[in-house]
Write an enzyme that holds these catalytic residues in place. Structure first.
Site, PDB file in Angstrom:
ATOM      1  CG  ASP A 170      -1.953  -1.107   1.176  1.00 29.06           C
ATOM      2  OD1 ASP A 170      -1.792  -2.044   0.375  1.00 29.06           O
ATOM      3  OD2 ASP A 170      -2.914  -1.055   1.956  1.00 29.06           O
ATOM      4  CD  GLU A 403      -1.429  -5.424   8.876  1.00 27.53           C
ATOM      5  OE1 GLU A 403      -1.841  -4.970   7.785  1.00 27.53           O
ATOM      6  OE2 GLU A 403      -1.652  -4.849   9.970  1.00 27.53           O
TER       7      GLU A 403
END
Length: 439
Positions: A170, A403
């Site tokens: 991202d 994550e």
């Protein structure tokens, strides 16, 4: 220890599986279904609960658009813990969007082709898995067809992404150069939800979100029409990770169609796509000086000359020949493989843009390590593949199922090198897969 890790990973996956038949990446931070997350999650479930694996894929494909497009988020449920949600994306603006599912108008790296093949190899009941593949393989083929027909304006066999979220990486430093070309960007009023769940220093900035929202607004203004996006979006990138996943999935579909039989036309189409894609990949996206695959800014007709973990994903798709693969892998070790770092940081540790704590600007991600592991294995670099596998297991053992993880080994001595969401689904799913695979 392995049995305990497997049990813990299964607990994470089972805990994130929702009553409607899909998994959230983790509680709070990501309350919906994400495209490539679900693909990786299905691989993990295939090892011990095939019904959940099938449901993971089916619930995603249930939200496929009528033109073949598979969105990056499916809003199966209501939640106010994530921004931007369904009310911002407004997928209903497109005549192709499903009437019974709210989604985004973005996609993510197309992993479902090789996910179906992994499911076939993992599950012992081949008749059961093949029946499932037969029911869904054409949907994946139609997604690939849509990408090549609508996102390859120069007919190069390289599709573009029109938003950084479509890359899966991202806020990579890769995009900084693109943001510099975008002027007169509005300052949007919005309430971030991610920073209420994790430390803001680990997340993209508000200014970056202005760029992100602006790109979506352009697409919305034209009802998510591909031709208009191609014409007007300031962000058109040929991404090596996205295209490598597409090539890998093309080959997986070829393999599966050959098992099914009777699909010669589709097989030939897939082979033609891969032949052109690999040629263009090597001609256009390989930087001989950097000895790595790089991104290409199609809008501004220029290469983005940075090395990231995405640079090594073409190994997974058998894009380079053996000599080039050796060159790439030698470079992997030179740039990313120093003893003080875990493999494989998401961005060049030698760069002044490297940030080992901030999302895709430097931390290690389990899914990219899984991709690199398989790429190394496919070229016979078994010892190095084992290092990637063992270091991946070590990161999770020391920190938990986060994550993403700090690439600096010294940080993990205190067990505080895991960042972002905890009990993260694909970290658990791919750990299960790695533990089940022999070195």
């Amino acid at each position: 220890m392995i049995d305990n890790l497997l049990d813990s990973a299964k607990q994470v996956l089972n805990g994130n599986f929702q009553p409607k038949g899909f998994s959230i990446p983790c509680d709070g931070l990501y309350p919906f279904q994400w495209n490539w997350d679900s693909g990786f999650i299905a691989i993990g479930f295939s090892h011990y609960d095939f019904e959940k694996a099938k449901s993971e894929v089916k619930t995603l494909l249930d939200a496929q658009w009528s033109n073949g497009f598979i969105p990056h988020i499916v809003f199966h449920n209501e939640s106010d813990s994530y921004f931007p949600g369904a009310e911002f994306h407004k997928s209903e603006l497109s005549p192709y969007a499903p009437k019974d599912h709210k989604t985004t108008g973005l996609t993510q790296p197309p992993v479902l082709g090789f996910v179906l093949e992994e499911m076939y190899h993992i599950h012992k009941n081949k008749d059961e898995v093949l029946a499932f593949v037969k029911n869904h393989i054409d949907q994946v083929f139609n997604c690939h067809k849509h990408l090549y027909e609508h996102r390859d304006p120069k007919n190069e066999g390289l599709v573009y992404i029109y938003h950084n979220w479509e890359s899966g990486t991202d806020n990579s430093p890769m995009w900084d150069e693109v943001w510099e070309t975008m002027t007169d960007i509005p300052t949007y009023e919005f309430e971030r939800r991610d920073t209420s769940h994790v430390d803001a220093s680990q997340r993209p900035s508000n200014q970056e979100y202005n760029y992100y929202l602006h790109l979506i607004e352009i697409a919305k203004a034209h009802n998510y029409d591909d031709a208009k996006i191609t014409e007007l979006s300031p962000f058109l990138i040929q991404d090596p990770l996205f295209n490598a996943m597409l090539i890998k999935s093309n080959q997986a579909l070829i393999n599966l169609y050959e098992i099914i039989g009777g699909e010669t036309e589709k097989i030939n189409t897939l082979k033609a796509w891969n032949t052109l894609s690999k040629k263009s990949f090597n001609d256009k996206l390989y930087d001989k000086e950097l000895k790595a695959y790089i991104h290409y800014d199609l809008r501004n007709d220029r290469p983005l000359r940075h090395v990231s973990s995405s640079s090594f994903s073409p190994l997974f798709a058998s894009v380079p020949d053996a000599d080039r693969a050796k060159e790439i892998i030698d470079n992997l070790m030179t740039v990313f493989g120093k003893e003080e770092f875990y493999l494989c940081a998401s961005f060049d540790p030698n760069s002044d843009k490297f940030n080992p704590k901030k999302y895709w600007r430097g931390p290690v991600w389990i899914n990219l390590n899984w991709i690199v592991f398989h790429g190394l294995k496919s070229y016979g670099y078994n010892e190095l593949a084992t290092r990637v596998k063992n270091e991946t297991i070590e990161l999770i053992t020391k920190n938990g199922f986060y994550e993403y993880f700090d690439a600096r080994k010294e940080i993990h001595e205190s067990g505080s090198g895991g960042y972002g969401g905890n009990n993260f689904s694909w970290s658990a799913a791919l750990l299960i897969d790695l533990l089940k695979k022999e070195n």
